[in-house]
Design an enzyme around this catalytic site. Structure first.
Site, short mmCIF file in Angstrom:
data_model
loop_
_atom_site.label_atom_id
_atom_site.label_comp_id
_atom_site.label_asym_id
_atom_site.label_seq_id
_atom_site.Cartn_x
_atom_site.Cartn_y
_atom_site.Cartn_z
CG ASP A 1 5.23 9.97 -2.57
OD1 ASP A 1 6.24 9.33 -2.25
OD2 ASP A 1 4.72 10.86 -1.85
CE1 TYR B 1 15.72 2.28 0.55
CE2 TYR B 1 14.10 3.75 1.49
CZ TYR B 1 14.41 2.60 0.79
OH TYR B 1 13.40 1.79 0.33
CG HIS C 1 4.56 6.91 27.81
ND1 HIS C 1 3.78 6.01 28.51
CD2 HIS C 1 5.83 6.76 28.27
CE1 HIS C 1 4.55 5.35 29.37
NE2 HIS C 1 5.79 5.78 29.24
CG HIS D 1 13.27 -0.59 3.31
ND1 HIS D 1 12.34 -0.76 4.30
CD2 HIS D 1 12.95 0.57 2.67
CE1 HIS D 1 11.49 0.28 4.27
NE2 HIS D 1 11.85 1.08 3.29
#
Length: 805
Positions: A536, A559, A699, A742
């Site tokens: 990971d 997810y 920014h 994905h």
């Protein structure tokens, strides 16, 4: 299916060291508790992890998607998980148990299904939403792309963003909420059905493609409420006595029009809700005084839930502004976002002060948010250090903490349990393993300085181009390549010492060689080594840094079926030895093309870990930054010319209230600059960010002063590019992702080329990079090879056209 048992009920006292006496005390108090009157023991859980203690749902989903199991197999795993969760909470004594918090993919997607708000491209023709349509929206299919995915507030959880238009037709198309309520009822467990509230659903949606961006999503409120009324009516007829509406957008900075939408929605729903107790639940931050006033004056609402862990100002608001008489306060005092054991004594002080305001009979002890953001069950951690383990509470343990506090509030305090908790709290505070004075001193010295590279980015890019000699529209990937079953087996066997270090290195070297050869065959310009040695992107680094601890089954859903296992930062952080230099230099020796050194940045390591809560987060972040800085300098010394420091989670950590954002962005950007402020102009620093709304922090992204940034763009419908259309000048290299990794869908060359054309309208040719929008770890080689082939072909086609022009 293994049961989701409480750690607190799991082990006999003879096997436990003193800090773990808490387990036995919990066990004995559970049996005692069953004989106590429960009418005043008001406890509540907002939501619970649905993935399973050992990722049972993940494996069931992936087996189903791969065609290795059928729909009945998937449904059985899901039903077993739901049953186990409900029984666990009932056995622990929780009074208000949630239902409809389970999901096969995502709770916002479930709400889209409930409302029948299915985009036309999925070919849905009405009726109850089936798995084929549901998973196509989440993952895409061969013919249509998936819906956009973005972060759920400031968490690492991703939700599927609804796509709405003025003519969207809403209809009651998924009866999941009622089905799951009835499912629990059949087990003898009365639950609170949980729905994403109508205003939050609309505020977190986006205009469908082709719609005017100024289209007001709240204009659809009157169209969605009839569906909510149908759901409510069906829940009432099934016997529900409570319904919970999750309205977490109430913690955002809302204008008067948005606040009025809450009043309008619940006033219109009030007749339908007659006979039901209604809970409006908020979480993740403070509510403003205006939002507090708006919802607490709603006459048809029975109770209000507030996050009192991240919402200290809300606590002051309740005390100063008062609380409506006769209403329930669901006090979120057990942290749903972290894994530290609750300080029960401190929580009781807070509860006693709230009791003086709202009265004991109307005070409910709750979690600060859904427990889906924490690990599932500490019982499965038999390799954690005993001292550290005594300081922790996962979701299963937090269920017991909630009820223990409710018992104490009702006058049935378990003195032994509270004493054991106090001992564990004291042990953590005094442990010499937590503090390293040298690290503290080095991090403290950073606060008053600004760390930047001495030369501006344009001059650096010129120096880097002379050394790297890249074509226009250079191609690269984000870092990882597919993690095959064989590769995972090799890592497991190495960790279990079933193969030697030499055998392990040989296997990883062979895998790197295959990845390098493939990239050269595809003619990619800047290569990666594929990260075969990494489990990971955060855990890999945490394992090599001091101050980190790791779990075996501490998985958290990110997810769908994707789970992460966050490290636990329990003490001061330092880097004992080099972490990546060996593998990066090995990979570079296999090719003459530039090979990226791959690192995870300090902000992402922080935001994707369970972080110590005994010092400010920025202090921990600066410690990690210093550790990564040493690694960057060692990579440069070893001859690595391109170094990528991923900050995928920079946007995710942004506080939800605007008044707190500038401070966060200041230290987060500073932490990134610390990592690379000392490298040569010719060393090219990349960073990567994924799946968030970036335009409002563009920014700050520029202020990071990276030479090249790769950033998610494809699934969000090129939303990122609107910032540059608005006149933002970006002098560094930038690679907005040209396709969505994905999804298993393979984009065509024409589709990718069209995306690049759109980018060239607003970005300079000599700054644009061509890359996927994230790492390829979760994909298969059968998907990766054709997708990258089309990506490189698109870049070459455009180079040719630009050259002839």
């Amino acid at each position: 299916m293994p049961s989701i048992s409480l750690f607190l009920l799991a082990r006999p006292s003879a096997l436990l060291s003193p800090p773990f006496a808490i387990a036995t005390l919990a066990s004995s108090s559970r049996h005692h508790r069953l004989h106590l009157p429960r009418r005043n023991m008001a406890s509540h859980i907002i939501g619970y992890p649905r993935i399973g203690p050992k990722r049972e749902l993940k494996f069931a989903l992936e087996s189903f998607w791969d065609g290795k199991s059928n729909v009945d197999d998937l449904k059985k795993v899901a039903a077993d998980l739901r049953t186990s969760i409900w029984k666990q909470m009932a056995d622990a004594g929780i009074k208000y148990i949630p239902s409809n918090t389970f999901s096969y993919y995502d709770q916002m997607l479930d709400t889209t299904a409930m409302l029948g708000a299915i985009p036309l491209r999925y070919g849905w023709n009405g009726g109850e939403i089936e798995f084929e349509t549901y998973f196509s929206m989440a993952r895409g299919n061969a013919s249509v792309p998936a819906m956009e995915m973005t972060k759920w507030f400031d968490t690492n959880y991703h939700y599927i963003v609804p796509e709405l238009a003025p003519d969207t037709k809403f209809s009651y198309s998924s009866h999941k909420a009622v089905s799951e309520y009835n499912e629990a009822k059949a087990l003898g467990i009365d639950t609170i059905p949980v729905l994403i509230g109508p205003v939050t659903y609309l505020l977190l949606s986006k205009p469908a493609k082709g719609e005017d961006k100024s289209f007001s999503l709240l204009s659809l409120l009157g169209n969605v409420l009839p569906v909510y009324k149908e759901v409510i009516a069906e829940l009432k007829s099934s016997g529900a006595s409570w319904v919970q509406f999750d309205e977490p957008t109430l913690v955002l900075d809302l204008d008067s029009h948005q606040l009025q939408a809450f009043s309008k929605a619940y006033l219109e729903l009030e007749p339908s809700l007659s006979g039901l107790n209604v809970l409006i639940e908020t979480y993740f931050a403070d509510v403003s005084s205006e939002a507090y006033r708006t919802i607490t004056t709603l006459s048809g609402v029975s109770g209000f839930g507030f996050d009192l862990v991240r919402g200290s100002k809300t606590l002051d608001l309740i005390k100063s502004a008062g609380f409506p008489s006769g209403k329930y306060l669901f006090a979120g005092i057990v942290d749903g976002r972290n894994i530290w054991a609750n300080d029960l004594a401190a929580s009781m002080k807070m509860l006693n002060s709230l009791e003086a305001v709202v009265g004991r009979d109307k005070l409910v002890v709750s979690t600060s948010c859904s427990l889906m953001h924490t690990a599932v069950d500490l019982v499965n951690e038999d390799k954690l250090d005993n001292d550290i383990k005594s300081w922790l509470a996962f979701a299963a343990q937090k269920v017991f903490e909630v009820n223990a506090l409710a018992k104490a509030l009702a006058g049935h305090k378990d003195e032994a349990f509270f004493s054991a908790n106090a001992a564990a709290q004291a042990s953590r505070k005094s442990s010499p393993r937590v503090t390293n004075e040298e690290v503290q001193k080095a991090a403290s010295a950073l606060k008053g300085c600004d760390h930047r590279r001495a030369t501006n980015v344009r001059a650096r890019l010129d120096a880097q181009q002379k050394k790297l000699n890249l074509p226009i529209l250079p191609t690269t990937t984000i870092g990882s390549f597919p993690q095959t079953m064989d590769l995972r087996r090799v890592r497991r066997e190495h960790k279990a010492k079933k193969i030697s270090e030499e055998e392990y290195v040989k296997s990883i070297k062979e895998e790197i060689g295959k990845v390098v050869k493939l990239q050269e065959e595809l003619d990619i310009d800047v290569l990666v080594h594929g990260e075969p040695e990494r489990n990971d992107m955060v855990e890999y680094f945490g394992e090599q840094l001091s101050g980190f601890a790791f779990t075996v089954n501490g998985w958290v859903q990110s997810y769908g079926s994707r789970c992460v296992k966050p490290p636990i930062i329990y003490g001061d952080v330092s880097r004992p030895t080099a972490m990546t230099v060996f593998w990066s230099t090995m990979a570079q020796s296999m090719t003459s093309r530039p090979m990226k050194g791959m690192l995870t940045g300090p902000v992402t390591i922080l935001n994707w870990s369970f972080v110590r809560n005994d010092q400010p987060r920025f202090e921990t972040c600066y410690q990690i930054a210093l550790a990564i800085k040493k690694e960057v300098e060692d990579l440069e010394e070893a001859g690595i010319k391109v170094i990528q420091i991923d900050e995928a989670a920079l946007r995710e950590g942004l506080p939800l209230r605007k008044s707190e954002q500038a401070f966060y962005l200041d230290w987060a950007v500073h932490a990134f600059r610390i990592t690379n402020c000392g490298v040569k102009d010719t060393t090219q620093i990349h960073t990567h960010m994924c799946y968030s709304n970036f335009n409002d922090i563009i920014h700050s992204i520029i202020d990071m002063d990276a030479d090249v940034i790769t950033i998610e763009n494809s699934r969000s419908d090129e939303k990122l590019l609107s910032a540059f259309r608005g006149g933002i000048k970006y002098s560094a290299g930038i690679g907005p992702g040209v396709y969505d990794i994905h999804s298993p869908r393979i984009p065509s060359m024409e589709e990718i080329a069209d995306r690049i054309y759109k980018m060239l309208v607003v970005l300079e040719t000599n700054t644009l990079w061509v890359n996927p929008d994230c790492g390829l770890k979760t994909r298969k080689y059968s998907e990766v090879k054709p997708a990258l082939t089309n990506m490189v072909a698109s870049a070459k086609l455009l180079r040719k056209q630009l050259g002839s022009a």
